[in-house]
Design an enzyme around this catalytic site. Structure first.
Site, short mmCIF file in Angstrom:
data_model
loop_
_atom_site.label_atom_id
_atom_site.label_comp_id
_atom_site.label_asym_id
_atom_site.label_seq_id
_atom_site.Cartn_x
_atom_site.Cartn_y
_atom_site.Cartn_z
CG HIS A 7 1.00 5.26 4.14
ND1 HIS A 7 0.52 5.04 5.24
CD2 HIS A 7 1.76 4.02 4.02
CE1 HIS A 7 0.44 3.92 5.89
NE2 HIS A 7 1.50 3.06 5.19
CG HIS A 34 -0.38 -0.19 2.55
ND1 HIS A 34 0.19 -1.43 3.00
CD2 HIS A 34 0.16 0.76 3.45
CE1 HIS A 34 0.70 -1.41 4.06
NE2 HIS A 34 0.60 -0.06 4.53
P1 5GP Z 1 1.77 0.39 7.41
O1 5GP Z 1 1.84 0.36 8.89
O2 5GP Z 1 1.49 -1.17 7.07
O3 5GP Z 1 2.48 1.01 6.29
O4 5GP Z 1 0.17 0.86 7.05
C1 5GP Z 1 -0.90 0.09 7.45
C2 5GP Z 1 -2.03 1.37 7.51
O5 5GP Z 1 -3.36 0.51 7.45
C3 5GP Z 1 -1.93 2.03 8.69
O6 5GP Z 1 -1.75 3.45 8.68
C4 5GP Z 1 -3.32 1.75 9.38
O7 5GP Z 1 -3.79 2.82 10.24
C5 5GP Z 1 -4.03 1.43 8.24
N1 5GP Z 1 -5.24 0.58 8.59
C6 5GP Z 1 -5.22 -0.57 9.21
N2 5GP Z 1 -6.37 -1.14 9.42
C7 5GP Z 1 -7.25 -0.42 8.74
C8 5GP Z 1 -8.40 -0.48 8.56
O8 5GP Z 1 -9.24 -1.40 8.72
N3 5GP Z 1 -9.19 0.59 7.75
C9 5GP Z 1 -8.32 1.55 7.15
N4 5GP Z 1 -9.21 2.38 6.53
N5 5GP Z 1 -7.19 1.47 7.42
C10 5GP Z 1 -6.49 0.68 8.20
#
Ligand code: 5GP
Length: 184
Positions: A172, A170
């Site tokens: 951001h 993903h």
């Molecule tokens: P990472 O830490 O893997 O780079 O980012 C994962 C992102 O997914 C985090 O910013 C977290 O807030 C978001 N996230 C996790 N679970 C959910 C969810 O159920 N719905 C949404 N909209 N975002 C989520």
């Protein structure tokens, strides 16, 4: 195994929370932590030093444990519309929705609808070049739609040392305020 991981992660989280208010970066090296079953000491060390936020670290350690399995993630449920999300852009290949825990006034996640082994950017192979380009262009479309195209940031966390917590690639897309550099 899953419940063991969860329990141990919450235990880590509690111990870290008790140190809130201190200079976390200075405190962490002095602590000793139980290692998760099957977790390498190197992984624990890396997360301890690099993930400065307790919640992020616990989530990253737990997520890294199951990362290699290719198991469905919360994002599969969002793609399938089994759980709600606020979608800001969608085409046949990608979905963009608001992060549930926004770090800026605009915080949108852009994901491929088909994972195809792309649990993280570090797993990218030549066949992924097209979708990676498409994701990046979609990030720009999102920035335009959100009114931040003149100044925004795209972040990809890849692996536990970057505090990746969801193992479905993903992007951001962040903006709407002055962003600092370097990122933490
Ligand atoms: P990472 O830490 O893997 O780079 O980012 C994962 C992102 O997914 C985090 O910013 C977290 O807030 C978001 N996230 C996790 N679970 C959910 C969810 O159920 N719905 C949404 N909209 N975002 C989520």
């Amino acid at each position: 195994m899953a419940s063991t991981t969860l329990t141990t992660s919450f235990s880590l989280l509690r111990r870290y929370r008790s140190f809130r208010g201190h200079a976390v970066a200075k405190s962490l090296p002095n602590l000793s932590f139980a290692r998760l079953p099957g977790q390498s000491p190197a992984l624990l060390r890396s997360c301890r030093f690099i993930c400065r936020n307790a919640d992020e670290e616990a989530a990253a350690i737990a997520a890294a444990k199951v990362a290699g399995s290719g198991a469905p993630t919360i994002f599969d449920k969002i793609i399938a519309k089994e759980i709600p999300s606020t979608i800001v852009y969608e085409d046949e290949k990608v979905l963009a929705f608001r992060d549930v825990n926004p770090q800026a006034p605009v915080h949108v996640l852009v994901i491929p609808k088909i994972k195809d082994g792309l649990t993280q950017l570090g797993k990218a192979e030549p066949r992924h070049a097209e979708i990676l380009g498409h994701l990046l262009y979609a990030a720009k479309v999102v920035a335009e739609k959100e009114g931040i195209v003149d100044g925004f940031r795209v972040v990809i966390n890849s692996g536990p040392q970057a505090c990746q917590s969801v193992y479905h690639l993903h992007l951001h897309v962040l903006g709407g305020r002055q962003l600092k550099w370097p990122a933490g």
